[in-house]
Write an enzyme that holds these catalytic residues in place. Structure first.
Site, PDB file in Angstrom:
ATOM      1  N   ASP A 107      28.547 -61.118  -7.798  1.00 46.47           N
ATOM      2  CA  ASP A 107      29.031 -61.774  -8.853  1.00 46.47           C
ATOM      3  C   ASP A 107      30.885 -62.027  -8.445  1.00 46.47           C
ATOM      4  OD1 ASP A 107      27.145 -61.912 -10.465  1.00 46.47           O
ATOM      5  OD2 ASP A 107      27.522 -60.161 -11.796  1.00 46.47           O
ATOM      6  N   LYS A 117      30.888 -67.400 -11.617  1.00 44.36           N
ATOM      7  CA  LYS A 117      31.734 -68.624 -11.913  1.00 44.36           C
ATOM      8  C   LYS A 117      32.651 -68.810 -11.071  1.00 44.36           C
ATOM      9  CE  LYS A 117      31.796 -68.686 -16.818  1.00 44.36           C
ATOM     10  NZ  LYS A 117      32.432 -67.849 -17.952  1.00 44.36           N
ATOM     11  N   MET A 160      36.556 -57.958 -21.578  1.00 46.17           N
ATOM     12  CA  MET A 160      36.552 -59.257 -21.965  1.00 46.17           C
ATOM     13  C   MET A 160      37.204 -59.658 -23.275  1.00 46.17           C
ATOM     14  SD  MET A 160      32.546 -59.879 -20.998  1.00 46.17           S
ATOM     15  CE  MET A 160      31.788 -58.415 -21.402  1.00 46.17           C
TER      16      MET A 160
HETATM   17  N1  SAH Z   1      30.038 -54.456 -15.329  1.00 44.98           N
HETATM   18  C1  SAH Z   1      31.393 -54.434 -15.370  1.00 44.98           C
HETATM   19  C2  SAH Z   1      31.999 -55.092 -16.483  1.00 44.98           C
HETATM   20  C3  SAH Z   1      31.655 -56.562 -16.557  1.00 44.98           C
HETATM   21  S1  SAH Z   1      32.329 -57.392 -17.807  1.00 44.98           S
HETATM   22  C4  SAH Z   1      32.142 -52.956 -15.112  1.00 44.98           C
HETATM   23  O1  SAH Z   1      31.321 -51.889 -15.446  1.00 44.98           O
HETATM   24  O2  SAH Z   1      33.314 -52.758 -15.149  1.00 44.98           O
HETATM   25  C5  SAH Z   1      33.702 -58.333 -17.048  1.00 44.98           C
HETATM   26  C6  SAH Z   1      35.042 -57.423 -17.780  1.00 44.98           C
HETATM   27  O3  SAH Z   1      35.201 -56.361 -17.164  1.00 44.98           O
HETATM   28  C7  SAH Z   1      36.179 -58.411 -17.457  1.00 44.98           C
HETATM   29  O4  SAH Z   1      36.472 -59.421 -18.502  1.00 44.98           O
HETATM   30  C8  SAH Z   1      37.322 -57.353 -17.626  1.00 44.98           C
HETATM   31  O5  SAH Z   1      37.238 -57.083 -19.072  1.00 44.98           O
HETATM   32  C9  SAH Z   1      36.471 -55.979 -17.073  1.00 44.98           C
HETATM   33  N2  SAH Z   1      36.746 -55.933 -15.694  1.00 44.98           N
HETATM   34  C10 SAH Z   1      36.067 -55.745 -14.567  1.00 44.98           C
HETATM   35  N3  SAH Z   1      36.549 -55.640 -13.490  1.00 44.98           N
HETATM   36  C11 SAH Z   1      37.936 -55.539 -13.904  1.00 44.98           C
HETATM   37  C12 SAH Z   1      39.283 -55.417 -13.156  1.00 44.98           C
HETATM   38  N4  SAH Z   1      39.199 -55.169 -11.896  1.00 44.98           N
HETATM   39  N5  SAH Z   1      40.448 -55.337 -13.733  1.00 44.98           N
HETATM   40  C13 SAH Z   1      40.362 -55.312 -14.959  1.00 44.98           C
HETATM   41  N6  SAH Z   1      39.409 -55.417 -15.833  1.00 44.98           N
HETATM   42  C14 SAH Z   1      38.040 -55.601 -15.308  1.00 44.98           C
END
Ligand code: SAH
Length: 281
Positions: free
Chosen positions: A48, A69, A184
């Site tokens: 992803d 994306k 998000m």
């Molecule tokens: N499965 C992922 C979340 C996916 S949804 C997890 O457990 O972290 C995607 C969202 O995760 C983003 O919009 C943001 O809110 C958050 N996110 C993921 N990686 C991030 C990062 N390195 N820094 C800040 N927010 C992050």
């Protein structure tokens, strides 16, 4: 660095299997050893948008397929991704599905795994460090801290339709959650902060916005609930971002370990105003 795996009875990624694996929030060092073991064996890695290049470099033998994306193009449809995994497994590949953070935390990993199971494809789930926990830790924010909170609520800022999450009872969250961690949340932050304020959260409530957490581009904005929307706009912050609302944010005054590693002294050793060292409760 010696990247050999330590001696252990590592599982084999067999042909026709899909391992659904979390890649952690960014820093490649936050991968699990099971993830590294999977990268070593995969024929194909489907990854992803939030998975760092450096992690893919650890699977040089594998085909790398991007499923997120990019450059304004619409994202691959979830169903197409799931069916692609089915096809690859049926073709006898060793498939590694790599997702940001933890695959079962706002990552649609459950849906992908469900489709695989429905098609009779054997799966293994490898959890990862979620951005809402590990990303905040890199910013010096403990997601729970005994003096602050006995609960934490993880919420998503938008629902399946892309609108602000309608199914959430913001009133209940506001009253019942000492610390709220929003994934998000950037797009609908105006609505989310208004809902929380309407439900009684103070304008002065501390908030941190951590962008690109655990990567070289990590940024941290500290603000208040009342100023959140304006400050995000003023700073021109871009996703991905984790938003943390609650007093745990104050702990950053003393636990900003990255700043301390650069020689910057803690701002305040008693950030909760307890008048005593934290450890002598
Ligand atoms: N499965 C992922 C979340 C996916 S949804 C997890 O457990 O972290 C995607 C969202 O995760 C983003 O919009 C943001 O809110 C958050 N996110 C993921 N990686 C991030 C990062 N390195 N820094 C800040 N927010 C992050």
């Amino acid at each position: 660095m010696d990247t050999r795996l330590p001696s252990y009875d590592w599982p084999e990624l067999e042909k026709g299997w899909v391992w659904l694996c979390g890649a952690g929030p960014g820093d490649p060092g936050l991968l699990t050893l099971h993830a590294l073991n999977a990268l070593r064996q995969a024929d194909v890695v489907i990854y992803d948008a939030l998975v760092q290049e450096a992690i893919l470099d650890w699977a040089p033998q594998a085909e790398h397929i991007y499923a997120g994306k990019r450059g304004g193009k619409p994202s691959a449809k979830q169903r197409d991704i799931s069916l692609r995994l089915v096809d690859l497994a049926r073709a006898g590949k060793r498939v590694l599905r790599l997702k940001g953070g933890d695959p079962f935390v706002f990552g649609r990993g459950g849906e992908e795994a469900q489709t695989l199971v429905q098609h009779g494809i054997p799966v293994r789930i490898i959890p990862g460090i979620s951005a809402g926990i590990g990303g905040l830790a890199y910013a010096g924010i403990p997601v729970t801290h005994r003096d602050v909170n006995q609960s934490v609520t993880f919420v998503t800022g938008h629902d399946q339709s892309g609108n602000a999450t309608q199914s959430l009872d913001w009133d209940a969250i506001s009253k019942g959650s000492q610390v709220i961690v929003i994934y998000m949340g950037m797009k609908h932050i105006a609505q989310i902060s208004a809902s929380l304020i309407d439900a009684g959260r103070a304008l002065s409530e501390p908030v941190a916005v951590v962008t690109s957490a655990t990567t070289a581009d990590q940024g941290v904005l500290e603000t208040t609930l009342g100023a959140l929307e304006a400050d995000i706009a003023k700073a021109g912050l871009e996703p991905p971002a984790i938003i943390c609302i609650g007093k745990a944010v104050r702990m950053r005054d003393v636990l900003n370990w990255q700043a301390q590693a650069e020689g910057i002294a803690p701002v305040n050793l008693d950030p909760l105003g307890r008048g005593r060292p934290a450890e002598t409760a």
